[in-house]
Scaffold this active site. Structure first.
Site, PDB file in Angstrom:
ATOM      1  N   SER A 163      10.155 -10.406  12.563  1.00 31.57           N
ATOM      2  CA  SER A 163       9.915  -9.121  11.913  1.00 31.57           C
ATOM      3  C   SER A 163       9.100  -8.205  12.821  1.00 31.57           C
ATOM      4  O   SER A 163       9.473  -7.053  13.081  1.00 31.57           O
ATOM      5  CB  SER A 163       9.184  -9.341  10.589  1.00 31.57           C
ATOM      6  OG  SER A 163       8.792  -8.113  10.012  1.00 31.57           O
ATOM      7  N   ARG A 187      11.264 -10.930   1.423  1.00 30.15           N
ATOM      8  CA  ARG A 187      10.281 -11.991   1.658  1.00 30.15           C
ATOM      9  C   ARG A 187       9.035 -11.788   0.801  1.00 30.15           C
ATOM     10  O   ARG A 187       8.432 -12.750   0.330  1.00 30.15           O
ATOM     11  CB  ARG A 187       9.882 -12.022   3.140  1.00 30.15           C
ATOM     12  CG  ARG A 187      10.950 -12.582   4.059  1.00 30.15           C
ATOM     13  CD  ARG A 187      10.621 -12.273   5.512  1.00 30.15           C
ATOM     14  NE  ARG A 187       9.252 -12.657   5.836  1.00 30.15           N
ATOM     15  CZ  ARG A 187       8.467 -11.970   6.665  1.00 30.15           C
ATOM     16  NH1 ARG A 187       8.899 -10.855   7.240  1.00 30.15           N
ATOM     17  NH2 ARG A 187       7.250 -12.391   6.920  1.00 30.15           N
ATOM     18  N   LYS A 191      10.876  -4.915  15.801  1.00 31.69           N
ATOM     19  CA  LYS A 191      10.498  -3.502  15.844  1.00 31.69           C
ATOM     20  C   LYS A 191       9.872  -3.144  17.189  1.00 31.69           C
ATOM     21  O   LYS A 191      10.139  -2.071  17.740  1.00 31.69           O
ATOM     22  CB  LYS A 191       9.545  -3.172  14.693  1.00 31.69           C
ATOM     23  CG  LYS A 191      10.170  -3.300  13.311  1.00 31.69           C
ATOM     24  CD  LYS A 191       9.274  -2.760  12.227  1.00 31.69           C
ATOM     25  CE  LYS A 191       8.082  -3.644  11.947  1.00 31.69           C
ATOM     26  NZ  LYS A 191       8.422  -4.889  11.258  1.00 31.69           N
ATOM     27  N   ASP A 233      15.324  -5.687   9.337  1.00 27.34           N
ATOM     28  CA  ASP A 233      13.980  -6.218   9.083  1.00 27.34           C
ATOM     29  C   ASP A 233      13.357  -5.577   7.851  1.00 27.34           C
ATOM     30  O   ASP A 233      12.711  -6.257   7.054  1.00 27.34           O
ATOM     31  CB  ASP A 233      13.072  -5.986  10.297  1.00 27.34           C
ATOM     32  CG  ASP A 233      11.623  -6.310   9.967  1.00 27.34           C
ATOM     33  OD1 ASP A 233      11.344  -7.482   9.665  1.00 27.34           O
ATOM     34  OD2 ASP A 233      10.793  -5.385   9.969  1.00 27.34           O
ATOM     35  N   HIS A 271      -0.132  -4.560  19.004  1.00 21.77           N
ATOM     36  CA  HIS A 271       0.104  -4.841  17.581  1.00 21.77           C
ATOM     37  C   HIS A 271      -0.956  -5.800  17.079  1.00 21.77           C
ATOM     38  O   HIS A 271      -1.248  -6.809  17.718  1.00 21.77           O
ATOM     39  CB  HIS A 271       1.484  -5.465  17.365  1.00 21.77           C
ATOM     40  CG  HIS A 271       1.719  -5.835  15.919  1.00 21.77           C
ATOM     41  ND1 HIS A 271       2.127  -4.902  14.987  1.00 21.77           N
ATOM     42  CD2 HIS A 271       1.560  -7.008  15.251  1.00 21.77           C
ATOM     43  CE1 HIS A 271       2.222  -5.492  13.802  1.00 21.77           C
ATOM     44  NE2 HIS A 271       1.886  -6.771  13.941  1.00 21.77           N
TER      45      HIS A 271
END
Length: 453
Positions: A195, A180, A199, A173, A93
């Protein structure tokens, strides 16, 4: 956990939870789990959750609170498992940047070594590009896969899959993220970390490598804040049984030479062919080594796999598996505008953020999630900081389908780069991989630091 007592009476009160965090206290585990569940069910209102998010932004959270928050968001939806694949799974990520196309060459490169790569990716918003937007510039390629299709692709010889995350993963989320975004609480590290990690943990990968960027083109511009975010996410992954490491990487200068969608695919293919800009190659190899080490292959020769064509074969198989044509021509823009050097000298600065904003204004990005992107729009750099230029030499080219977009893009780039007549040239960030090994003095490495549990 429903959080509802017998007869439908709620077990906790949102106001009490908000006050506890507002006053700097620690929210008890059961109350925090209830808060997430009740918000997902619609019992806790957007206004109440916005107040709670602001309290977290101002007061922070303890490590155990962040773990509970993350776990509660995972529990709001499905949890996938790849145990039946019979091989290791490892994901990557990135926190996002300008010209960050690393997922494209990275996933097929890692898959060469028999490791499954479940790369659930997103779309761009604002100045940071989206992996799915880039890949959708390839004719026929599709991002939406069922869980069964995703599983089959990883189980096959293809091994890697890049696709959109299903709506069943961490729906809490998705709801909180949208809130947010409009309440000024995006930058809260506990909320960012939970967040991202909710996932990734729900996805079911065995291991995860995080590319956490810092610098003017990054989400976290300050390196200390980026380091804190990286450590928090590594702790969350480790606490949840996912082997997790992070690399802190520099995003002060655009990554590579291409900023956009179709042009970033072209640059990724250059990397897969063993060439391409040295910074993109360097980061691709660093992340591949990190991923394969977590998968039990610390000695994998990733450079050889890039240079001998195996990674390219893996790329083409991955694109074809998702109905794309890897050999089809990519979109090209109808209009271009070349910006040239106004003096002789050395390029000493090229700030990533303004270039990301300019590409966005050209149509390569979106201001709202529902906006379309123009696949051919973007910026192609001809030089990078450290390179010598002469007056009239091209610095970069803007591409768009509508020449009316150029003015606002150029506005964003005003003051974004600098040419110094007295500076000495050095090895560019963008020289080819072959030149990088030629004995010329090297530039500063793009990977700043490695963070482990």
């Amino acid at each position: 956990m429903s959080g509802q007592a017998q007869g439908g009476v709620e077990a906790f009160d949102a106001i009490d939870v908000i006050r506890a965090k507002r006053d700097g206290g620690t929210v008890p585990e059961k109350a925090l789990r209830w808060m997430v569940d009740a918000y997902t069910r619609g019992y806790v209102s957007d206004a109440q959750m916005a107040s709670f998010a602001m309290a977290v932004f101002q007061q922070g959270m303890q490590r155990d609170e962040i773990r509970v928050l993350t776990d509660a968001m995972i529990a709001s939806g499905e949890r996938m498992s790849f145990a039946a694949l019979g091989k290791k799974t490892v994901d990557k990520h990135s926190t996002g940047g300008v010209g960050d196309k690393i997922t494209l060459p990275l996933a097929p490169l890692v898959a060469v070594f028999g490791v499954a790569v479940p790369q659930l990716s997103g779309r761009g918003l604002g100045h940071t590009g989206g992996t799915l937007d880039k890949l959708e510039s390839i004719p026929g390629w599709r991002a939406a896969l069922s869980n069964d299709e995703m599983f089959a692709q990883m189980q096959s010889d293809v091994g890697a899959v890049i696709c959109a995350a299903g709506s069943g993963l961490a729906p809490a989320d998705k709801k909180l993220y949208a809130l947010r975004d409009v309440t000024g609480t995006v930058e809260a590290i506990p909320l960012i970390a939970s967040s991202i990690m909710s996932k990734k943990i729900a996805e079911g990968t065995d291991a995860l490598v995080l590319d956490v960027k810092f610098g003017n083109g990054a989400f976290m511009q300050d390196i200390d804040r980026a380091r804190e975010l990286a450590r928090t996410m590594v702790e969350l992954g480790t606490d949840s049984g996912v082997a997790t490491t992070a690399l802190l990487t520099d995003m002060n200068v655009p990554l590579g030479l291409a900023i956009g969608n179709a042009n970033e695919v072209r640059e990724s293919v250059e990397i897969l062919a063993g060439g391409g800009p040295s910074d993109v190659r360097e980061l691709t190899l660093a992340l591949a080594r990190e991923m394969l080490a977590l998968a039990g292959q610390p000695d994998a020769d990733v450079e050889a796999a890039l240079d001998d064509g195996r990674a390219m074969d893996s790329w083409k198989a991955m694109i074809r598996a998702q109905d794309g044509d890897p050999d089809a021509p990519l979109p090209t823009a109808r209009e271009t505008h070349v910006v040239t050097a106004d003096r002789d000298g050395v390029v000493t600065r090229m700030d990533a953020l303004p270039f990301g904003i300019a590409a966005w204004r050209l149509g390569a990005g979106r201001a709202r999630a529902e906006d379309p992107v123009i696949f051919a729009a973007g910026i192609d750099l001809a030089v990078k900081p450290g390179e010598k230029v002469v007056a009239g030499q091209p610095l970069f080219t803007l591409s768009a389908d509508d020449e009316g977009r150029f003015a606002r893009a150029l506005e964003a780039l005003d003051g974004a780069y600098e040419i110094d007549a007295d500076a000495s040239p050095r090895l560019s960030d963008a020289v080819s991989a072959q030149a990088a090994g030629s004995g010329v003095a090297s530039r500063k490495p793009i990977v700043h630091e490695r963070i482990t549990a």
